[in-house]
Design a protein around this motif. Structure first.
Motif, mmCIF file in Angstrom:
data_model
loop_
_atom_site.group_PDB
_atom_site.id
_atom_site.type_symbol
_atom_site.label_atom_id
_atom_site.label_comp_id
_atom_site.label_asym_id
_atom_site.label_seq_id
_atom_site.Cartn_x
_atom_site.Cartn_y
_atom_site.Cartn_z
ATOM 1 N N GLY A 143 4.133 58.716 -5.508
ATOM 2 C CA GLY A 143 4.521 58.888 -4.113
ATOM 3 C C GLY A 143 5.303 60.156 -3.898
ATOM 4 O O GLY A 143 5.111 60.867 -2.909
ATOM 5 N N GLY A 203 2.524 63.194 -2.602
ATOM 6 C CA GLY A 203 2.595 63.151 -1.161
ATOM 7 C C GLY A 203 2.167 61.848 -0.516
ATOM 8 O O GLY A 203 1.806 61.839 0.646
ATOM 9 N N ILE A 204 2.197 60.752 -1.257
ATOM 10 C CA ILE A 204 1.899 59.460 -0.649
ATOM 11 C C ILE A 204 3.101 59.067 0.191
ATOM 12 O O ILE A 204 4.244 59.219 -0.230
ATOM 13 C CB ILE A 204 1.626 58.389 -1.731
ATOM 14 C CG1 ILE A 204 0.427 58.793 -2.571
ATOM 15 C CG2 ILE A 204 1.402 57.028 -1.112
ATOM 16 C CD1 ILE A 204 0.197 57.898 -3.765
ATOM 17 N N SER A 205 2.833 58.569 1.372
ATOM 18 C CA SER A 205 3.937 58.219 2.266
ATOM 19 C C SER A 205 4.708 57.018 1.726
ATOM 20 O O SER A 205 4.238 56.284 0.858
ATOM 21 C CB SER A 205 3.385 57.882 3.656
ATOM 22 O OG SER A 205 2.638 56.681 3.600
ATOM 23 N N ALA A 206 5.900 56.823 2.264
ATOM 24 C CA ALA A 206 6.714 55.676 1.854
ATOM 25 C C ALA A 206 6.006 54.370 2.185
ATOM 26 O O ALA A 206 6.098 53.391 1.444
ATOM 27 C CB ALA A 206 8.069 55.737 2.545
ATOM 28 N N ARG A 207 5.294 54.361 3.290
ATOM 29 C CA ARG A 207 4.544 53.155 3.659
ATOM 30 C C ARG A 207 3.429 52.874 2.643
ATOM 31 O O ARG A 207 3.163 51.730 2.303
ATOM 32 C CB ARG A 207 3.971 53.325 5.049
ATOM 33 C CG ARG A 207 3.326 52.088 5.568
ATOM 34 C CD ARG A 207 2.909 52.252 7.007
ATOM 35 N NE ARG A 207 2.312 51.009 7.458
ATOM 36 C CZ ARG A 207 1.960 50.778 8.676
ATOM 37 N NH1 ARG A 207 2.139 51.707 9.592
ATOM 38 N NH2 ARG A 207 1.414 49.640 9.010
ATOM 39 N N GLY A 208 2.779 53.927 2.175
ATOM 40 C CA GLY A 208 1.722 53.765 1.175
ATOM 41 C C GLY A 208 2.265 53.219 -0.138
ATOM 42 O O GLY A 208 1.639 52.371 -0.775
ATOM 43 N N SER A 213 4.961 51.385 -0.400
ATOM 44 C CA SER A 213 5.340 49.998 -0.127
ATOM 45 C C SER A 213 4.128 49.078 -0.201
ATOM 46 O O SER A 213 4.198 47.994 -0.799
ATOM 47 C CB SER A 213 5.973 49.879 1.259
ATOM 48 O OG SER A 213 7.166 50.609 1.308
ATOM 49 N N TRP A 214 3.019 49.489 0.383
ATOM 50 C CA TRP A 214 1.810 48.662 0.334
ATOM 51 C C TRP A 214 1.285 48.540 -1.095
ATOM 52 O O TRP A 214 0.800 47.480 -1.497
ATOM 53 C CB TRP A 214 0.729 49.222 1.242
ATOM 54 C CG TRP A 214 0.874 48.738 2.640
ATOM 55 C CD1 TRP A 214 1.308 49.459 3.712
ATOM 56 C CD2 TRP A 214 0.618 47.419 3.109
ATOM 57 N NE1 TRP A 214 1.337 48.661 4.826
ATOM 58 C CE2 TRP A 214 0.916 47.399 4.492
ATOM 59 C CE3 TRP A 214 0.178 46.248 2.518
ATOM 60 C CZ2 TRP A 214 0.775 46.263 5.266
ATOM 61 C CZ3 TRP A 214 0.038 45.113 3.294
ATOM 62 C CH2 TRP A 214 0.334 45.121 4.636
#
Length: 62
Positions: free
Chosen positions: A12, A16-21, A23-24
């Motif tokens: 992440g 560059g994976i988002s925080a939401r990504g 979390s999922w």
């Protein structure tokens, strides 16, 4: 388990994976572990030796 979590968090940060990504991804790992434990428990109640052979075979493959 901890190594997987650290790996996911590092991907992440560095890729560059988002925080939401992230979390999922962590949610899906946890859900998969829970479902896998339930299924393995039911399989072990049915046949212990078959359960061990199947579990170790899948670990070796993946």
């Amino acid at each position: 388990m901890i190594a997987r979590v650290i790996t996911v968090l590092c991907h992440g940060i560095f890729f560059g994976i988002s925080a939401r990504g992230v979390s999922w991804t962590l949610f899906l790992i946890g859900a998969g572990l829970a479902v896998g434990n339930i299924l393995r428990g039911k399989l072990a109640d049915w046949k212990v030796s078959f359960s061990l052979i199947l579990s170790f075979s899948l670990i070796a493959i993946f």
